[in-house]
Enzyme design. Structure first.
Site, PDB file in Angstrom:
ATOM      1  N   ASN A  11       0.917  -1.050  -0.464  1.00 47.94           N
ATOM      2  CA  ASN A  11      -0.216  -0.153  -0.166  1.00 47.94           C
ATOM      3  C   ASN A  11       0.722   0.978  -0.235  1.00 47.94           C
ATOM      4  OD1 ASN A  11      -2.056  -1.895   0.601  1.00 47.94           O
ATOM      5  ND2 ASN A  11      -2.058  -1.420   3.314  1.00 47.94           N
ATOM      6  N   ASP A  13       0.913   4.469   1.879  1.00 45.74           N
ATOM      7  CA  ASP A  13      -0.194   5.477   2.751  1.00 45.74           C
ATOM      8  C   ASP A  13      -0.029   6.828   2.561  1.00 45.74           C
ATOM      9  OD1 ASP A  13       0.044   2.260   4.003  1.00 45.74           O
ATOM     10  OD2 ASP A  13       1.969   2.970   5.190  1.00 45.74           O
ATOM     11  N   ASP A 220       4.180  -4.796  12.718  1.00 51.66           N
ATOM     12  CA  ASP A 220       5.337  -5.124  11.088  1.00 51.66           C
ATOM     13  C   ASP A 220       6.774  -5.407  11.459  1.00 51.66           C
ATOM     14  OD1 ASP A 220       2.872  -5.054   9.899  1.00 51.66           O
ATOM     15  OD2 ASP A 220       2.730  -3.516   9.274  1.00 51.66           O
TER      16      ASP A 220
END
Length: 237
Positions: A11, A13, A220
């Protein structure tokens, strides 16, 4: 050194920092804006590479500026991106609001991540649930069940939810109870608990003390470093 395969989301951000997080129907002004490369899969791959692992990444991006940015960022970190395919859908985007205490709210448009696929056999395999569950064939499978949802098929050797995900998956109100219920789904269960540390094998291992700036991607970073330690054969992983 074992090869680490990370299958997961990519993604971009879009982050706004402000003093407080908005409530329903509320507008908070005076914030700052930044664009970062993210996605749980890409975050974990980068964390593992920075921790010294040889990382092969599998995922999907769109044929757009965000996809080009994400691919270049992973390559710059030394991640093997030959398994990162380009599909006919926009690259995933995450809208993130962060307050002065580092807490966040995240809304994700999955885009290309929904078309990510993984096959073949692997050695050490790390994945999440922002992409379709691949029921991987691997010597060791680490699953970060985020976002929290049920997965079917395949063997999970190490399950690593955070405390909120553990409660959502089990309906438990205490971490120890949640860990016991999740033990039926995996060989080992680690529950990350923010500043409190990590619950593993019935013991709470305290976290290093830090001054939080932004908790986005904290789990993460833990997953990437943990997987890298396993890849390096470290007994203290």
């Amino acid at each position: 050194m074992r090869e680490l395969t990370v299958f997961g989301s990519v993604n971009v951000d879009l982050v706004v920092r402000s003093e407080a997080l908005p409530g329903p129907g509320e507008t908070v002004v005076g914030g700052t804006f930044a664009v970062h490369c993210g996605g749980k899969g890409a975050n974990q791959a980068v964390a593992a590479a920075r921790a010294g692992a040889q990382v092969r990444f599998i995922g999907a991006v769109g044929d757009d500026e965000h996809g080009q940015l994400s691919r270049a960022a992973l390559e710059a970190e030394g991640v093997d991106v030959r398994g990162l395919v380009t599909v006919d859908r926009p690259t995933g985007v995450a809208l993130i609001a962060v307050d002065a205490a580092g807490q966040n709210q995240i809304s994700v448009a999955s885009g290309a991540n929904d078309l990510a696929r993984c096959s073949g056999e692997h050695d050490l395999f790390l994945t999440q649930l922002e992409t379709p569950w691949p029921a991987p064939r691997a010597r060791t499978v680490i699953l970060n069940p985020a976002p929290a949802r049920v997965w079917e098929g395949g063997t999970v050797d190490v399950l690593v939810p955070n405390e909120v995900e553990a409660m959502q998956l089990t309906g438990a109100q205490e971490l120890a109870v949640a860990a016991a219920r999740l033990a039926a789904r995996a060989g080992q269960v680690l529950i990350t608990a923010g500043g409190a540390g990590v619950l593993a094998d019935g013991h709470l291992h305290p976290a290093f003390r830090v001054d939080p700036i932004d908790t986005t991607g904290a789990g993460d970073a833990f997953l990437g470093a943990y997987a890298a330690a396993l890849a390096q054969g470290r007994g203290d992983a």
